[in-house]
Design an enzyme around this catalytic site. Structure first.
Site, PDB file in Angstrom:
ATOM      1  N   LYS A 111       0.826  -1.279   0.035  1.00 14.18           N
ATOM      2  CA  LYS A 111       0.027  -0.030  -0.053  1.00 14.18           C
ATOM      3  C   LYS A 111       0.821   1.267  -0.113  1.00 14.18           C
ATOM      4  O   LYS A 111       0.436   2.260  -0.491  1.00 14.18           O
ATOM      5  CB  LYS A 111      -0.892   0.031   1.227  1.00 14.18           C
ATOM      6  CG  LYS A 111      -2.167  -0.837   0.816  1.00 14.18           C
ATOM      7  CD  LYS A 111      -3.206  -0.454   1.988  1.00 14.18           C
ATOM      8  CE  LYS A 111      -4.562  -1.180   1.818  1.00 14.18           C
ATOM      9  NZ  LYS A 111      -5.600  -0.876   2.766  1.00 14.18           N
ATOM     10  N   LYS A 194      -4.668  -9.458  -6.290  1.00 13.71           N
ATOM     11  CA  LYS A 194      -6.185  -9.616  -5.730  1.00 13.71           C
ATOM     12  C   LYS A 194      -7.274  -8.656  -6.238  1.00 13.71           C
ATOM     13  O   LYS A 194      -6.908  -7.401  -6.285  1.00 13.71           O
ATOM     14  CB  LYS A 194      -6.041  -9.881  -4.135  1.00 13.71           C
ATOM     15  CG  LYS A 194      -6.169  -8.454  -3.608  1.00 13.71           C
ATOM     16  CD  LYS A 194      -6.188  -8.451  -2.136  1.00 13.71           C
ATOM     17  CE  LYS A 194      -6.164  -7.010  -1.564  1.00 13.71           C
ATOM     18  NZ  LYS A 194      -6.190  -6.977  -0.137  1.00 13.71           N
ATOM     19  N   LYS A 197     -11.047  -3.235  -3.775  1.00 16.11           N
ATOM     20  CA  LYS A 197     -12.022  -2.129  -4.111  1.00 16.11           C
ATOM     21  C   LYS A 197     -11.300  -0.953  -4.207  1.00 16.11           C
ATOM     22  O   LYS A 197     -11.829   0.320  -4.875  1.00 16.11           O
ATOM     23  CB  LYS A 197     -13.045  -2.011  -2.894  1.00 16.11           C
ATOM     24  CG  LYS A 197     -12.602  -1.982  -1.454  1.00 16.11           C
ATOM     25  CD  LYS A 197     -13.627  -1.649  -0.562  1.00 16.11           C
ATOM     26  CE  LYS A 197     -13.645  -2.682   0.634  1.00 16.11           C
ATOM     27  NZ  LYS A 197     -12.353  -2.692   1.308  1.00 16.11           N
TER      28      LYS A 197
HETATM   29  P1  TYM Z   1     -10.956  -5.161   3.636  1.00 17.33           P
HETATM   30  O1  TYM Z   1     -11.781  -3.924   3.725  1.00 17.33           O
HETATM   31  O2  TYM Z   1      -9.664  -4.988   2.603  1.00 17.33           O
HETATM   32  O3  TYM Z   1     -11.751  -6.223   3.048  1.00 17.33           O
HETATM   33  C1  TYM Z   1     -12.714  -6.742   4.071  1.00 17.33           C
HETATM   34  C2  TYM Z   1     -12.609  -8.293   3.768  1.00 17.33           C
HETATM   35  O4  TYM Z   1     -12.672  -8.732   2.533  1.00 17.33           O
HETATM   36  C3  TYM Z   1     -11.837  -9.711   2.310  1.00 17.33           C
HETATM   37  N1  TYM Z   1     -11.111  -9.622   0.907  1.00 17.33           N
HETATM   38  C4  TYM Z   1     -11.209 -10.371   0.000  1.00 17.33           C
HETATM   39  N2  TYM Z   1     -11.377 -11.861   0.153  1.00 17.33           N
HETATM   40  C5  TYM Z   1     -11.161 -12.589  -0.823  1.00 17.33           C
HETATM   41  N3  TYM Z   1     -10.828 -11.901  -2.282  1.00 17.33           N
HETATM   42  C6  TYM Z   1     -10.341 -10.563  -2.298  1.00 17.33           C
HETATM   43  N4  TYM Z   1      -9.901 -10.211  -3.433  1.00 17.33           N
HETATM   44  C7  TYM Z   1     -10.581 -10.042  -1.312  1.00 17.33           C
HETATM   45  N5  TYM Z   1     -10.342  -8.728  -0.974  1.00 17.33           N
HETATM   46  C8  TYM Z   1     -10.830  -8.320   0.259  1.00 17.33           C
HETATM   47  C9  TYM Z   1     -10.698  -9.299   3.321  1.00 17.33           C
HETATM   48  O5  TYM Z   1      -9.743 -10.081   3.541  1.00 17.33           O
HETATM   49  C10 TYM Z   1     -11.673  -8.930   4.513  1.00 17.33           C
HETATM   50  O6  TYM Z   1     -11.833 -10.165   5.348  1.00 17.33           O
HETATM   51  N6  TYM Z   1      -7.943  -4.802   7.539  1.00 17.33           N
HETATM   52  C11 TYM Z   1      -9.173  -5.326   6.976  1.00 17.33           C
HETATM   53  C12 TYM Z   1     -10.226  -4.796   7.995  1.00 17.33           C
HETATM   54  C13 TYM Z   1     -10.280  -5.057   9.264  1.00 17.33           C
HETATM   55  C14 TYM Z   1     -10.423  -5.998  10.023  1.00 17.33           C
HETATM   56  C15 TYM Z   1     -10.168  -5.735  11.364  1.00 17.33           C
HETATM   57  C16 TYM Z   1     -10.595  -7.505   9.787  1.00 17.33           C
HETATM   58  C17 TYM Z   1     -10.081  -3.954  10.202  1.00 17.33           C
HETATM   59  N7  TYM Z   1      -9.954  -4.649  11.565  1.00 17.33           N
HETATM   60  C18 TYM Z   1     -10.405  -6.785  12.409  1.00 17.33           C
HETATM   61  C19 TYM Z   1     -10.929  -8.455  10.671  1.00 17.33           C
HETATM   62  C20 TYM Z   1     -10.646  -8.140  12.047  1.00 17.33           C
HETATM   63  C21 TYM Z   1      -9.374  -5.004   5.642  1.00 17.33           C
HETATM   64  O7  TYM Z   1      -8.758  -4.026   5.180  1.00 17.33           O
HETATM   65  O8  TYM Z   1     -10.498  -5.444   5.056  1.00 17.33           O
END
Ligand code: TYM
Length: 333
Positions: A111, A194, A197
């Site tokens: 990032k 991957k 968004k």
């Molecule tokens: P974020 O917002 O990037 O994504 C949310 C969830 O979607 C999953 N994900 C995917 N799964 C499969 N294929 C993909 N291409 C893909 N892109 C995203 C992510 O693995 C995630 O589960 N850091 C986290 C948010 C967060 C969080 C937490 C998660 C903040 N605090 C505490 C768990 C526990 C994030 O950026 O997710």
């Protein structure tokens, strides 16, 4: 009963990757666990967000989660910035985590890009806030996509070091729950990246707000190779784009890639893509329509989020207060 926690950033419209890798797996957990789900707006601002857009996207994300089947009555659904325990415990986590640990985080490297010096300090300590998110609920089960694995390992390291340094058994071990064929949905333009968004190309992803025409257009244009579909998964080796599309169809129709391949063996991707479009539209159209309906009534949505924040705070505040007591902060009497 183990407590479940997971979060999602309102840094854009939720994608098919978010849906298949995470959100969809959260829905059944509402009935089997005490489940807490959070729209992590604090995490989102670790990279620049236009304030008006952030506010709009935060509501949109909450609506998307409800439209996907999270029920604010059966789970706790709230915005991270509404519950102050997250930032308070995150400060303690900043003081427990070691720089060496953070330096190993691959997501920061991705990032931050080439110019690491220009990245925000928030982006660097991002995983510490994540650890606080989970630990301030004493949650032990965290359903996420594959890309969050390293962050959850770090959260466990932080929890253990806290327990060790203060001689307590306070924070429990966290267990990542990384499920199924869609734990890693890839970009439609590049099968080695991957789906995200925040990818600058909208063509790289399916958004939960995409209608039939844009889903059809994106899938038809999705990168593939010239070979027909193989009969077995072994025939997908070194074909990341083909593997991805097969995985998406399997996940969305609730089956395994082997079954998809058995059914479509020998087909070209032109025909296969039409099957995929139909399956995606059938699945996502009701979600898109429900999202639009929910967003038409922001007052109800905001009231649901307020209730969620009240419920989250009731769990988080005492645990955070106890952590503050453990480190030696005097209570405010
Ligand atoms: P974020 O917002 O990037 O994504 C949310 C969830 O979607 C999953 N994900 C995917 N799964 C499969 N294929 C993909 N291409 C893909 N892109 C995203 C992510 O693995 C995630 O589960 N850091 C986290 C948010 C967060 C969080 C937490 C998660 C903040 N605090 C505490 C768990 C526990 C994030 O950026 O997710």
């Amino acid at each position: 009963q183990p407590r479940v926690f997971s979060g999602i950033q309102p840094s854009g419209v939720p994608t098919l990757g978010n849906y298949l890798g995470a959100i969809r797996n959260w829905v059944p957990m509402q009935d089997t666990h005490e489940a807490i789900f959070c729209v992590v707006d604090l995490h989102a601002i670790t990279v620049w967000q236009d304030p008006k857009e952030l506010a709009r996207q935060t509501r949109e994300m909450a609506a998307a989660l409800i439209a996907c089947g999270l029920d604010p009555k059966r789970c706790t659904l709230f915005l991270q910035s509404h519950v102050h325990a997250h930032t308070r415990l995150a400060w303690i986590m900043n003081c427990v985590a070691r720089l060496g640990w953070l330096n190993r985080m691959t997501q920061f490297k991705d990032k931050a890009g080439k110019d690491k010096e220009a990245a925000s300090a928030g982006l660097y300590v991002y995983p510490n806030l994540m650890a606080a998110d989970i630990l301030t609920y004493h949650a032990t089960l965290v359903p996420v996509g594959d890309d969050q694995r390293q962050h959850l390992e770090l959260a466990n390291d932080i929890a253990q070091k806290f327990n060790h340094d203060y001689g307590v058994e306070f924070f429990p071990r966290i267990e990542p729950l990384i499920q199924g064929v869609a734990a890693r949905v890839m970009s439609l333009r590049d099968g080695t990246k991957k789906m995200s968004k925040s990818d600058p190309s909208d063509q790289s992803r399916i958004n939960l707000t995409d209608d039939h025409d844009s889903i059809a257009q994106k899938i038809r244009k999705a990168r593939t190779d010239a070979e027909p579909l193989p009969g077995h998964a072994s025939g997908l080796e070194n074909r990341p784009e083909a593997r991805n599309l097969v995985g998406i169809l399997a996940a969305i129709t609730g089956t395994l890639p082997e079954n998809v391949l058995r059914e479509h063996e020998g087909k070209g991707f032109g025909a296969f893509k039409e099957v995929l479009v139909a399956a995606l539209v059938a699945h996502l159209d009701p979600i898109r329509k429900e999202m639009a309906r929910l967003l038409d009534d922001p007052a109800t949505l905001d009231a649901q989020l307020r209730l969620g924040a009240d419920r989250a705070e009731a769990v988080a505040a005492p645990i955070c207060a106890r952590a503050e007591e453990i480190v030696g902060f005097l209570p405010r009497r």
